[in-house]
Design a protein around this motif. Structure first.
Motif, mmCIF file in Angstrom:
data_model
loop_
_atom_site.group_PDB
_atom_site.id
_atom_site.type_symbol
_atom_site.label_atom_id
_atom_site.label_comp_id
_atom_site.label_asym_id
_atom_site.label_seq_id
_atom_site.Cartn_x
_atom_site.Cartn_y
_atom_site.Cartn_z
ATOM 1 N N ARG A 73 0.837 -1.198 0.000
ATOM 2 C CA ARG A 73 0.000 0.000 0.000
ATOM 3 C C ARG A 73 0.874 1.251 0.000
ATOM 4 O O ARG A 73 1.965 1.259 0.576
ATOM 5 C CB ARG A 73 -0.910 0.003 1.227
ATOM 6 N N PRO A 74 0.404 2.318 -0.628
ATOM 7 C CA PRO A 74 1.193 3.559 -0.669
ATOM 8 C C PRO A 74 1.374 4.163 0.714
ATOM 9 O O PRO A 74 0.471 4.105 1.553
ATOM 10 C CB PRO A 74 0.373 4.476 -1.587
ATOM 11 N N ARG A 75 2.541 4.718 0.917
ATOM 12 C CA ARG A 75 2.860 5.405 2.172
ATOM 13 C C ARG A 75 3.177 6.860 1.856
ATOM 14 O O ARG A 75 3.836 7.165 0.859
ATOM 15 C CB ARG A 75 4.060 4.737 2.857
ATOM 16 N N TYR A 76 2.681 7.761 2.706
ATOM 17 C CA TYR A 76 2.882 9.195 2.501
ATOM 18 C C TYR A 76 3.704 9.761 3.654
ATOM 19 O O TYR A 76 3.541 9.347 4.815
ATOM 20 C CB TYR A 76 1.540 9.921 2.413
ATOM 21 N N PHE A 77 4.579 10.701 3.319
ATOM 22 C CA PHE A 77 5.481 11.274 4.312
ATOM 23 C C PHE A 77 5.438 12.797 4.227
ATOM 24 O O PHE A 77 5.546 13.368 3.138
ATOM 25 C CB PHE A 77 6.910 10.783 4.087
ATOM 26 N N ARG A 78 5.284 13.427 5.376
ATOM 27 C CA ARG A 78 5.276 14.883 5.437
ATOM 28 C C ARG A 78 6.654 15.391 5.845
ATOM 29 O O ARG A 78 7.414 14.685 6.514
ATOM 30 C CB ARG A 78 4.228 15.366 6.442
ATOM 31 N N PRO A 79 6.994 16.628 5.434
ATOM 32 C CA PRO A 79 8.290 17.190 5.840
ATOM 33 C C PRO A 79 8.481 17.133 7.341
ATOM 34 O O PRO A 79 7.559 17.393 8.106
ATOM 35 C CB PRO A 79 8.212 18.635 5.330
ATOM 36 N N ALA A 80 9.685 16.764 7.748
ATOM 37 C CA ALA A 80 9.958 16.617 9.179
ATOM 38 C C ALA A 80 11.438 16.854 9.421
ATOM 39 O O ALA A 80 12.212 17.160 8.522
ATOM 40 C CB ALA A 80 9.541 15.225 9.658
#
Length: 220
Positions: free
Chosen positions: A176-183
Motif C-alpha cells: 500500500r502507498p505510504r505518505y510522508f510529510r516534511p519533518a
C-alpha cells in the motif's frame, strides 16, 4: 518508443518466459501522477522486471559509467540506458547525492514514476539491508506516495557472477502507498528504517541494520 519496444518485443518476452512473474498488489500503484517505487535489490534484472510488470513507464537513476562504458558489454549497457530514458548520475563527484535527489524530484514533478532500490546496491546474501534516506527526503519534498515493493526469485534468474540468465520463478509484491510529510532529520532516518522494516516483514527476509556496502567491504 525504445522503452516500449524493449518491454514488449526485444527484452520483455524473454524475461517473462524465464521468470514467469507472479504479481500481487498492482492495484496499489496509482494510474497517474507522481509515484515512488521502492524495492529491495537482489539482482541486476530487478529494475527490468519492475519495468516489465508496471503498466506505466518507470525511470531509474543509472550510474554515469553505464553511459560511457567501452567494449561490447559497455555498448549494450549504453544503448539500453539511453533507449529507455534512464537518467545518468555521476557518483564520483562530491555533489552526486544532491544531484541524484534533484533528478528524482524532476521526474516526479513531471508526474512520472521514479524507481529506486533504497539499499543502494544488491544485497550480498538476500537479506534486507539498511536503506539510504534519499527516498524519504524526496517523498517529503514532493508529496509523492512511496510504494514498498518486495522482489523474490530475481537472484535465481540472474545469479551473481554468472553471465547467463536462468529460468526461475519471480514474485513481485506491491504494498500500500505510504505518505510522508516534511519533518526533522531524525524523522527522515526513522521513516527510512520503518520502510525497510516493512519490506523485510513482507518479504520474510531478515533485516540487517547496516548498509549492504559496509557488509560487503567487511566480508571481503
Amino acid at each position: 518508443m525504445w522503452y516500449w519496444l524493449l518491454k514488449h518485443v526485444l527484452a520483455g518476452p524473454v524475461l517473462r518466459l524465464l521468470g514467469r512473474p507472479r504479481v500481487e498488489g498492482l492495484q496499489h500503484v496509482p494510474a497517474s501522477g507522481p509515484v515512488i517505487i521502492a524495492a529491495n535489490h537482489l539482482a541486476v534484472v530487478d529494475s527490468l522486471y519492475l519495468c516489465l510488470v508496471l503498466p506505466r513507464r518507470v525511470t531509474f537513476l543509472a550510474k554515469q559509467e553505464y553511459f560511457t562504458g567501452g567494449g561490447f558489454r559497455g555498448r549494450i549497457n549504453r544503448w539500453v540506458v539511453n533507449a529507455t530514458g534512464q537518467v545518468p548520475v555521476d557518483r564520483s563527484c562530491g555533489s552526486s547525492g544532491a544531484d541524484s535527489l534533484a533528478a528524482a524530484v524532476r521526474i516526479l514533478e513531471r508526474g512520472g514514476i521514479w524507481g529506486i532500490h533504497p539499499e543502494g546496491t544488491r544485497s550480498p546474501d538476500g537479506r534486507i539491508y539498511r536503506g539510504r534516506t534519499g527516498v524519504i527526503r524526496v517523498a517529503m519534498q514532493t508529496g509523492a506516495p512511496v510504494i514498498p515493493v518486495v522482489l523474490s526469485g530475481t537472484d535465481r534468474v540472474n545469479p551473481r557472477n554468472r553471465r547467463f540468465l536462468r529460468p526461475a520463478k519471480v514474485r513481485i509484491s506491491f504494498g500500500r502507498p505510504r505518505y510522508f510529510r516534511p519533518a526533522d532529520p531524525q524523522a527522515v532516518r526513522r521513516a527510512t528504517d520503518e520502510l525497510m522494516a516493512d519490506i523485510s516483514r513482507r518479504s520474510g527476509r531478515p533485516y540487517v541494520d547496516c548498509y549492504a556496502t559496509t557488509f560487503r567491504a567487511g566480508a571481503a
